[in-house]
Design a protein around this motif. Structure first.
Motif, mmCIF file in Angstrom:
data_model
loop_
_atom_site.group_PDB
_atom_site.id
_atom_site.type_symbol
_atom_site.label_atom_id
_atom_site.label_comp_id
_atom_site.label_asym_id
_atom_site.label_seq_id
_atom_site.Cartn_x
_atom_site.Cartn_y
_atom_site.Cartn_z
ATOM 1 N N LEU A 22 0.820 -1.212 0.000
ATOM 2 C CA LEU A 22 0.000 0.000 0.000
ATOM 3 C C LEU A 22 0.856 1.265 0.000
ATOM 4 O O LEU A 22 0.524 2.259 -0.649
ATOM 5 N N GLY A 42 2.079 2.981 -3.224
ATOM 6 C CA GLY A 42 1.187 3.810 -4.030
ATOM 7 C C GLY A 42 1.335 5.291 -3.806
ATOM 8 O O GLY A 42 0.728 6.094 -4.517
ATOM 9 N N ARG A 68 -5.238 2.907 -14.669
ATOM 10 C CA ARG A 68 -5.840 1.736 -14.037
ATOM 11 C C ARG A 68 -5.901 0.617 -15.054
ATOM 12 O O ARG A 68 -6.631 0.676 -16.030
ATOM 13 N N HIS A 115 -2.181 6.312 -5.136
ATOM 14 C CA HIS A 115 -2.993 5.518 -6.046
ATOM 15 C C HIS A 115 -2.916 4.060 -5.632
ATOM 16 O O HIS A 115 -2.029 3.657 -4.866
ATOM 17 N N LEU A 116 -3.872 3.289 -6.081
ATOM 18 C CA LEU A 116 -3.835 1.858 -5.812
ATOM 19 C C LEU A 116 -2.558 1.268 -6.400
ATOM 20 O O LEU A 116 -2.248 1.506 -7.564
ATOM 21 N N ILE A 169 -2.683 -2.915 -10.001
ATOM 22 C CA ILE A 169 -4.008 -2.329 -10.263
ATOM 23 C C ILE A 169 -3.864 -0.977 -10.936
ATOM 24 O O ILE A 169 -4.468 -0.719 -11.983
ATOM 25 N N GLU A 170 -3.067 -0.111 -10.358
ATOM 26 C CA GLU A 170 -2.864 1.226 -10.915
ATOM 27 C C GLU A 170 -1.378 1.555 -10.949
ATOM 28 O O GLU A 170 -0.580 1.012 -10.169
#
Length: 311
Positions: free
Chosen positions: A68, A71, A85, A100-101, A105-106
């Protein structure tokens, strides 16, 4: 079991060490590693499932926190962040700390939108370092001209810049060369080398921006500069003679115009004076003739009344 174990050779008949004791020591080390206590006599049962699960859960939590944290990113005041994304643009972020994720994912692409970029057409770094396959162009009067331009641009749409360009600098260069060749091909060489430079630059910038907007490149042209324009080196001597002849022609035309401006007004003045004098003479002759005719008419009238006396 290492050969240098301190218990090796100290037991009965100097035999091998006790396997139970070695296993107990190994169990104590594993228990200490997983937060448990050493076992008692006999064969130990090893770390419990709860102890093993607690250590694995802590590891998972650490991995998730690191994932996390990956990000987070920072966008400078001169930049914009394009969040992707699964490879598709989903948002554009302004300056400041952002999140951001995390991947996969991103992801984010940070683009500088205020920096001025420059492409050079017909030269590299210095106008003397010419690239002739770019600089040589043909004019409307079928002359070859050696011309160099510099184009400066900034980004107005980071999404279009990232997704509609495989190579932005190459796209600007190709569009610039196309626009310049089109404008040069519609003008004569003398115009390009003299008073037409500013008009040519403005026309090139307008046409280039139209091309870039049509291709949705996300680019704004801020300035176009004509660095140099001349005849090719192979014909510069002949072209210089032609230019000199043209200058001589212009000089003679100017001298003739000056002589014309001096002589024609004088001739017009003389002509007007002669016309006025002629008109005065005409009026004088007509008045004299009319007077003689009137006098003759009066005599004829008197003669018809008394011819003998009048005669």
């Amino acid at each position: 079991m290492a050969l240098n174990d301190p218990q090796w050779g100290k037991r009965g008949n100097d035999g091998p060490p006790d396997l139970d004791e070695l296993w107990r020591r190994l169990q104590q080390r594993l228990s200490a590693l997983f937060g448990g206590k050493g076992g008692g006599g006999g064969l130990p049962s090893g770390p419990s499932a709860r102890q093993f699960g607690g250590g694995f859960g802590l590891l998972v939590i650490v991995v998730v926190v690191v994932w996390l944290a990956s990000g987070f990113y920072i966008v400078d005041a001169s930049q914009r962040g394009v969040v992707l994304r699964f490879g598709k643009s989903s948002a554009i972020t302004e300056s400041g700390p952002r999140w951001h994720l995390p991947w996969p994912i991103e992801s984010v692409e940070v683009v500088n939108v205020s920096g001025v970029r420059t492409v050079e057409i017909g030269y590299r770094n210095n106008v003397k370092s010419k690239v002739q396959n770019e600089s040589l162009m043909i004019t409307d009067d079928e002359n070859i001209i050696d011309i160099q331009f510099a184009v400066q641009y900034i980004l107005k749409d980071p999404t279009e810049y990232l997704f509609n360009n495989r190579d932005a600098e190459k796209s600007v260069m190709q569009a610039s060369e196309s626009a310049i060749r089109e404008v040069v091909g519609k003008n004569k060489m003398d115009f390009l080398l003299s008073a037409g430079k500013e008009k040519i630059v403005d026309t090139v910038q307008t046409l280039l921006q139209t091309i870039l907007d049509r291709y949705k490149t996300g680019i704004t042209v801020t300035r176009v500069t004509m660095q140099d324009a001349q005849a090719p080196e192979e014909v510069q001597a002949a072209f210089a003679d032609a230019v000199k002849a043209g200058q001589d022609r212009e000089r003679q035309i100017n001298e003739g115009q000056s002589y014309f401006n001096d002589v024609v007004p004088k001739a017009k003045g003389t002509s007007a004076r002669l016309l006025q004098e002629g008109e005065g003479y005409r009026q004088s002759v007509i008045a004299s003739a009319e007077g003689e005719a009137s006098r003759f008419s009066q005599i004829v009238t008197e003669y018809s009344k008394a011819p003998v006396v009048t005669r």
